[in-house]
Scaffold this motif. Sequence first.
Motif, PDB file in Angstrom:
ATOM      1  N   THR A 141      69.896  93.581  72.692  1.00  0.00           N
ATOM      2  CA  THR A 141      68.884  92.561  72.897  1.00  0.00           C
ATOM      3  C   THR A 141      69.293  91.213  72.324  1.00  0.00           C
ATOM      4  OG1 THR A 141      67.807  93.334  70.895  1.00  0.00           O
ATOM      5  CG2 THR A 141      66.984  94.191  72.979  1.00  0.00           C
ATOM      6  N   SER A 142      70.381  91.169  71.585  1.00  0.00           N
ATOM      7  CA  SER A 142      70.813  89.876  71.056  1.00  0.00           C
ATOM      8  C   SER A 142      71.771  89.171  71.999  1.00  0.00           C
ATOM      9  CB  SER A 142      71.501  90.081  69.698  1.00  0.00           C
ATOM     10  OG  SER A 142      72.714  90.782  69.865  1.00  0.00           O
ATOM     11  N   PHE A 158      78.379  99.356  69.980  1.00  0.00           N
ATOM     12  CA  PHE A 158      77.967 100.671  70.470  1.00  0.00           C
ATOM     13  C   PHE A 158      77.534 101.541  69.298  1.00  0.00           C
ATOM     14  CE2 PHE A 158      82.542 100.570  69.810  1.00  0.00           C
ATOM     15  CZ  PHE A 158      82.809 101.709  69.062  1.00  0.00           C
ATOM     16  N   VAL A 159      77.003 102.705  69.631  1.00  0.00           N
ATOM     17  CA  VAL A 159      76.567 103.688  68.645  1.00  0.00           C
ATOM     18  C   VAL A 159      77.256 105.004  68.984  1.00  0.00           C
ATOM     19  CG1 VAL A 159      74.576 104.903  67.651  1.00  0.00           C
ATOM     20  CG2 VAL A 159      74.323 102.540  68.461  1.00  0.00           C
ATOM     21  N   PRO A 183      74.446 103.350  73.731  1.00  0.00           N
ATOM     22  CA  PRO A 183      74.452 101.885  73.754  1.00  0.00           C
ATOM     23  C   PRO A 183      73.851 101.305  72.481  1.00  0.00           C
ATOM     24  CG  PRO A 183      73.601 102.778  75.800  1.00  0.00           C
ATOM     25  CD  PRO A 183      73.661 103.909  74.841  1.00  0.00           C
ATOM     26  N   PHE A 184      74.288 100.128  72.132  1.00  0.00           N
ATOM     27  CA  PHE A 184      73.823  99.434  70.937  1.00  0.00           C
ATOM     28  C   PHE A 184      72.603  98.605  71.324  1.00  0.00           C
ATOM     29  CE2 PHE A 184      73.783  96.102  67.715  1.00  0.00           C
ATOM     30  CZ  PHE A 184      74.155  96.768  66.554  1.00  0.00           C
ATOM     31  N   GLY A 185      71.417  99.162  71.132  1.00  0.00           N
ATOM     32  CA  GLY A 185      70.201  98.458  71.510  1.00  0.00           C
ATOM     33  C   GLY A 185      68.961  99.262  71.194  1.00  0.00           C
ATOM     34  N   GLU A 186      67.816  98.699  71.481  1.00  0.00           N
ATOM     35  CA  GLU A 186      66.558  99.171  70.931  1.00  0.00           C
ATOM     36  C   GLU A 186      66.089 100.534  71.430  1.00  0.00           C
ATOM     37  OE1 GLU A 186      63.504  96.270  71.171  1.00  0.00           O
ATOM     38  OE2 GLU A 186      64.513  94.870  69.839  1.00  0.00           O
TER      39      GLU A 186
END
Length: 345
Positions: free
Chosen positions: A7-8, A240-241, A259-262
């Motif tokens: 989201t950034s 990423f996660v 994915p790196f996100g909410e």
Amino acid sequence: MDITADTSQSQAPEEVNFRFSCEGHVRFCWNDSVGVILPLPQNVKDYLLDDGTLVVSGREDPPAHSQPDSDDEAEEIQWSDDENTATLTAPEFPEFTTKVQEAINSLGGSVFPKLNWSAPRDAYWIAMNSSLKCKTLSDIFLLFKSSDFITRDFTQPFIHCTDDSPDPCMEYELVLRKWCELIPGAEFRCFVKENKLIGISQRDYTQYYDHISKQKEEICRCIQDFFKKHIQYKFLDEDFVFDIYRDSRGKVWLIDFNPFGEVTDSLLFTWDELLSGTNLKGDFSEEALEQDAPAFRCTNSEVTVQPSPYLSYRLPKDFVDLSTGEDAHKLIDFLKLKRNQQEDD
């Protein structure tokens, strides 16, 4: 595993789809000896999204029926002669069923199922074994048709993308992984931003594990070494996660990418912390801090133990909305109903 965009940053749906497709990340984790990927036919997807009565398809063998010994018994078994009585029958997918069963057999007879991104973790309670362990396609269908996570993957896979590009054409795949009995207290989720490991969280944060608190510096060091040797600068994205499992010998195993996100569960972190980098100082020794160790978080005592986040999925959504007050209209209707009942009494 859940899909979202960071989201950034502005990310297009097709970019997310490529980076976190099965070919893009699943094969990074394992080969065909521990996992199989099968294209999901459109008619199977339609069946899984059908909002009718849950009639599970995909049985490997039809249930056996004993033959009645006499005409009298046959008359007793026949419940209705009404021509208008509707009989619910599950659709059959012979070719797909055969492929899935062959894959399950090749993986030892038991598998962990998921779609491109998500596993039906919210539906484990409906299975006969209260587990995601599946031995037939019917086991998989039962979990998938009961899972909000799977439905979201089908209907809103790019809901958190910030780019205005149109959603790409999705090709869904059934991912089957060889079933392994894992100890929840040995699983960890790792967060990577700009190819730097910034945070590690206990995966099963609802429980307290004494060994994690005592060995956290050693655990963190093992994960850092594994990340630098096998993952850093080798993955398709720099944010990423990933999830890992650390066995009793201290060996680290890569489980999956996220994915790196909410939408990906941040567990004991918040996404505000992970995106901004605030409050990510590790509580280790000065030597570890000098080596730029990631923040490590675990449940520190039994006092902070929490209920499972999946418990709410056992109830109808209307019940959950009423209990949390998320849907004011449902609450108003419920109060009106109670008032009318009191007036009638």
